[in-house]
Design an enzyme around this catalytic site. Structure first.
Site, short mmCIF file in Angstrom:
data_model
loop_
_atom_site.label_atom_id
_atom_site.label_comp_id
_atom_site.label_asym_id
_atom_site.label_seq_id
_atom_site.Cartn_x
_atom_site.Cartn_y
_atom_site.Cartn_z
CE LYS A 155 -24.11 1.62 -3.27
NZ LYS A 155 -25.51 2.04 -3.35
CD GLU A 159 -21.06 -9.05 16.94
OE1 GLU A 159 -20.57 -10.05 17.48
OE2 GLU A 159 -22.02 -8.43 17.43
CG ASP A 161 -28.18 0.23 -4.35
OD1 ASP A 161 -27.03 -0.17 -4.59
OD2 ASP A 161 -28.47 1.01 -3.43
CB CYS A 164 -24.81 -9.60 23.16
SG CYS A 164 -24.91 -8.32 24.41
CE1 TYR A 165 -33.18 -9.15 24.84
CE2 TYR A 165 -33.42 -10.39 22.80
CZ TYR A 165 -33.98 -9.83 23.93
OH TYR A 165 -35.32 -9.95 24.16
N GLY A 193 -29.19 -7.18 21.05
CA GLY A 193 -30.39 -6.34 21.02
C GLY A 193 -30.42 -5.48 22.27
CG HIS A 207 -20.93 -7.77 20.81
ND1 HIS A 207 -22.11 -7.87 20.12
CD2 HIS A 207 -21.23 -7.23 22.01
CE1 HIS A 207 -23.10 -7.40 20.87
NE2 HIS A 207 -22.59 -7.01 22.03
#
Ligand code: XMP
Length: 510
Positions: free
Chosen positions: A366, A170, A226, A81-82, A54, A168
């Site tokens: 998606k 990710e 969607d 992180c945050y 964040g 991070h």
């Protein structure tokens, strides 16, 4: 179904975190830190929790935070992180500004031998992006990694299964990121990793069968992927308690409204109401030139039409929307900046008179929505169709919108798309369409001077629609398309091909 909670503190990468977890076969659900309580988390039986990054500093007043009882739930937590700093802060450690020691980008990190780092090299390249750091770990925690500038690049309290990493895992630049997630999910949280898209489909059907039992539910069917997937999913759950309203606002492509009706009403047997609102939308949009105003007007008018339909049906209490996760991010519902307000999120009027809004695809990306669509038996042609913006052709006509301009654009677009498809280029182009500009150009038709519109053609190749390159269409084909459009479409005398990548451009012109 085993699931992981990704608690979102406003980071840029939180969708990537969910991605990584799901790629390992564990369902991840993203929720905003201020939209869920410790009690709900306990009740819902998560196998593990990940705190995202964040933009704030934990020591500032009003920074996103959470009830510290979360650490007493006996559910493993990984702070990133945050999220790492918040864990340190809430558990009694100290976080301070890194000042000159801030780290951005690839950073060498030295890790200890510990469960979280099983199979990770002692010296490993990680992606850092921080201006604060943990200067003192809380009681019970030990430092598990450091970098040259940061004394605590990771910490943990293995007895309580609480872990935190400053970097991070990710992002792909962190070379052992996948391994770290795998260690957290399987060795620390005890997940099995047997989640598949069909689990999502069947558990959602079960869930909504119970939750929406006996309720009258209204769904806004646009014909896009969607809302189509949401419609078929809910139809399987509650059958004809679901009413789909398809608003024909006249801003769809040539022949599209008929195709939607044919597929959903006749083939799938959905209870579908097609509302002819063409005149009504044109009237509201008359003279409106500003794209964001068009979007808001269309979003608002949509809801008004639904409300009216709902009143006719009586007792409707739930509105279903086909919102997916990137819509939420792009509309600035996270703390990321608003780029364009997508009408199905940002433009909803605040005085909307439905009791509840249900968004069954809100946590999906998606490609996951598409997988769910296939699972539900929706034809591939429909599931893999190119995206089409909610405000439709309204954002592809620059300046004011009139019926005449809509007709010109529909015809020009049909020529372009059919030629591209006939040439087999639809595999290469992820999105392709015509735009009606508000410039006119002088031309010669027959022996007479013409003064018609300029049509711009746009075709882009992209994986994620966040960045895009132009599709390389052979000149011969472009030439044929231009000739056909000028000959066949009244009032067009010039055709141009847009050669701008994204960035610096965007895919749509408005
Ligand atoms: P941009 O123009 O931002 O588009 O590069 C990225 C993707 O989003 C679609 N798009 C929209 N979709 N409502 C939508 O539902 C909108 O207002 C909207 N604007 C852009 C665009 O077609 C592309 O796929």
């Amino acid at each position: 179904m085993e699931k992981i909670l990704v608690l979102d503190f406003g980071g840029q990468y939180d969708q990537l975190i969910a991605r990584r977890v799901r790629d390992l076969g564990v369902y991840a659900q993203i929720r905003r830190y201020n939209k869920v309580t410790t009690e709900q988390i306990e009740e819902e039986g998560y196998k593990g929790i990940i705190f995202t990054g964040g933009p704030n500093s934990v020591y500032e007043k009003d920074s996103p935070s959470f009830d510290k009882r979360i650490f007493g739930l006996k559910i493993p937590v990984l702070g990133i992180c945050y999220g790492a700093q918040l864990m340190a802060h809430l558990c009694g450690g100290k976080v301070i500004s890194a000042e000159d020691s801030s780290e951005y980008g690839s950073t060498r990190v030295y890790v200890k031998e510990e469960l979280l780092f099983k199979g990770v090299k002692n010296e490993s390249v990680c992606w850092m992006s921080h201006t604060d750091y943990i200067s003192q770990v809380p009681a019970g925690f030990e430092i598990l990694a450091r970098s040259d500038k940061c004394p605590c690049a990771a910490m943990g309290d293995p007895s309580r299964k609480l872990y935190a990493v400053q970097f991070h895992p990710e992002v792909t630049h962190t070379e052992c990121g996948r391994q770290i997630f795998s260690n957290f999910l399987f060795d620390i949280c005890g997940c099995k990793g047997d989640w598949r898209m069909d689990d999502f489909v069947s558990s959602s059907i079960e869930k909504y069968r119970k939750e929406l039992k006996g309720k009258k539910v209204l769904l806004a069917l646009s014909g896009g992927v969607d809302s189509s997937v949401a419609a078929v999913l809910l139809h399987k759950a509650i059958g004809n308690d679901l009413t789909c309203v398809f608003v024909d606002h006249g801003l769809l492509r040539k022949g599209e409204a008929q195709q939607v009706e044919e597929l959903f009403k006749n083939r799938f047997g959905l209870h579908l109401i097609r509302v002819d609102a063409k005149e009504r939308f044109l009237k509201k949009l008359k003279g409106v030139k500003e794209p964001e105003v068009k979007r808001k007007i269309i979003g608002e008018e949509f809801v008004r039409v639904f409300e009216e339909e709902a009143k006719k049906i009586g007792d409707v209490d739930v509105l279903v929307q086909g919102t997916i996760y990137p819509d939420v991010i792009e509309s600035g519902k996270g703390d990321s900046a608003t780029i364009k307000s997508h009408h199905n999120v940002g433009g909803l009027p605040e005085d909307m008179s439905f009791k509840t809004v249900c968004e069954p695809l809100r946590d999906l990306f998606k490609d996951e929505v598409r997988k769910a669509g296939i699972q539900l038996g929706i034809p591939e042609k429909m599931v893999f169709r190119q995206p089409f913006p909610g405000p439709g052709l309204a954002v592809r006509i620059l300046g004011g919108i009139t019926k005449e301009k809509l007709d010109i654009l529909k015809e020009a677009d049909a020529v372009f798309t059919s030629e591209l498809e006939a040439a087999g280029l639809e595999e290469k182009a992820s999105q392709y369409f015509a735009v009606l500009t508000d410039s006119r150009a002088v031309g010669v038709k027959g022996d007479a001077r013409s003064y018609g519109y300029t049509v711009a053609l746009r075709a882009v190749t992209t994986d994620d629609f966040m960045t895009a390159k132009i599709t390389r269409i052979p000149y011969e084909l472009l030439e044929r398309i231009a000739t056909r459009i000028c000959n066949e479409v009244k009032d067009v005398s010039c055709v141009v091909y847009d050669i701008t990548s994204k960035p610096p451009g965007t895919i749509e012109w408005e």
